[in-house]
Design an enzyme around this catalytic site. Structure first.
Site, PDB file in Angstrom:
ATOM      1  N   SER A 118      33.307  62.078  92.211  1.00 43.22           N
ATOM      2  CA  SER A 118      34.623  62.726  92.247  1.00 43.22           C
ATOM      3  C   SER A 118      35.266  62.802  90.871  1.00 43.22           C
ATOM      4  O   SER A 118      35.915  63.796  90.534  1.00 43.22           O
ATOM      5  CB  SER A 118      35.553  61.977  93.206  1.00 43.22           C
ATOM      6  OG  SER A 118      35.116  62.113  94.538  1.00 43.22           O
ATOM      7  N   VAL A 142      29.530  55.659  94.731  1.00 39.16           N
ATOM      8  CA  VAL A 142      28.967  57.014  94.639  1.00 39.16           C
ATOM      9  C   VAL A 142      30.077  58.057  94.675  1.00 39.16           C
ATOM     10  O   VAL A 142      30.133  58.954  93.825  1.00 39.16           O
ATOM     11  CB  VAL A 142      27.940  57.256  95.778  1.00 39.16           C
ATOM     12  CG1 VAL A 142      27.591  58.739  95.902  1.00 39.16           C
ATOM     13  CG2 VAL A 142      26.688  56.422  95.558  1.00 39.16           C
ATOM     14  N   GLU A 143      30.981  57.943  95.639  1.00 37.55           N
ATOM     15  CA  GLU A 143      32.039  58.944  95.747  1.00 37.55           C
ATOM     16  C   GLU A 143      32.997  58.869  94.561  1.00 37.55           C
ATOM     17  O   GLU A 143      33.484  59.895  94.087  1.00 37.55           O
ATOM     18  CB  GLU A 143      32.810  58.811  97.059  1.00 37.55           C
ATOM     19  CG  GLU A 143      33.819  59.928  97.218  1.00 37.55           C
ATOM     20  CD  GLU A 143      34.169  60.273  98.641  1.00 37.55           C
ATOM     21  OE1 GLU A 143      34.979  61.206  98.816  1.00 37.55           O
ATOM     22  OE2 GLU A 143      33.649  59.649  99.577  1.00 37.55           O
ATOM     23  N   THR A 144      33.247  57.688  94.061  1.00 35.52           N
ATOM     24  CA  THR A 144      34.154  57.541  92.923  1.00 35.52           C
ATOM     25  C   THR A 144      33.616  58.249  91.688  1.00 35.52           C
ATOM     26  O   THR A 144      34.309  59.076  91.085  1.00 35.52           O
ATOM     27  CB  THR A 144      34.408  56.052  92.619  1.00 35.52           C
ATOM     28  OG1 THR A 144      35.056  55.457  93.742  1.00 35.52           O
ATOM     29  CG2 THR A 144      35.278  55.882  91.379  1.00 35.52           C
TER      30      THR A 144
END
Length: 166
Positions: free
Chosen positions: A93, A88-90
């Site tokens: 971002s 999710v963060e990858t």
């Protein structure tokens, strides 16, 4: 260039690179459309590499990446919730960085992930979709789906957009 002129398609990036601020779409031999950038940072030695994440598409409004379940499980053989969080963060971002543009950087300031079902094999796909793209903040909703298209998790990432340090 007119609206009818064909877009130039650059050669694929060297191994270990991911899309960056200047992107274009190419078609890979087995993966379909893939976004590539000539100014991409390396992913060698990063968490992206260790998790086996493969970036498929990056644009300011949307990013897509896949991650294998194997190697990213908890002791019971299920996809680890933290691995879903990394995906999710990858993708969020990467999209936020595309939105931020050259000379700026996107840094995650809030992450939440709700887990809906387990995955124990195959590959999961994370798709980030822009919810808000402002001058100082960008927020993305991210769905994580299994190979059958069933939602495994839903995440939300907010990034602060900063001027890059020299």
């Amino acid at each position: 260039m007119s609206d009818t002129a064909p877009a130039a398609v650059p050669a694929p990036l060297p191994e270990g690179t991911t899309p960056g601020p200047t992107t274009s779409t190419t078609t890979g031999p087995t993966t379909g459309p893939t976004t590539r950038s000539a100014t991409s940072p390396t992913t060698r030695g990063t968490l992206i590499e260790r998790m086996g994440i493969e970036v498929r598409e990056v644009a300011p409004d949307r990013a897509v990446a896949t991650m294998p379940v194997a190697g990213n499980t908890q002791p019971h053989g299920l996809l680890h919730g933290g691995a879903s969080g990394v995906l999710v963060e990858t993708v969020g971002s990467l999209a936020a960085q595309e939105h931020a543009g050259a000379g700026r950087r996107a840094v995650g300031i809030e992450l939440s992930v709700t887990h809906h079902r387990s995955a124990s094999e195959g590959v999961v796909t994370g798709t980030a979709t822009a919810v808000h793209r402002g001058g100082t903040l960008a927020t993305y909703e991210v769905t994580v789906e299994d190979a059958s298209g069933r939602r495994v998790a839903t995440g939300r990432l907010t990034c602060m957009l900063l001027d890059a340090r020299a």
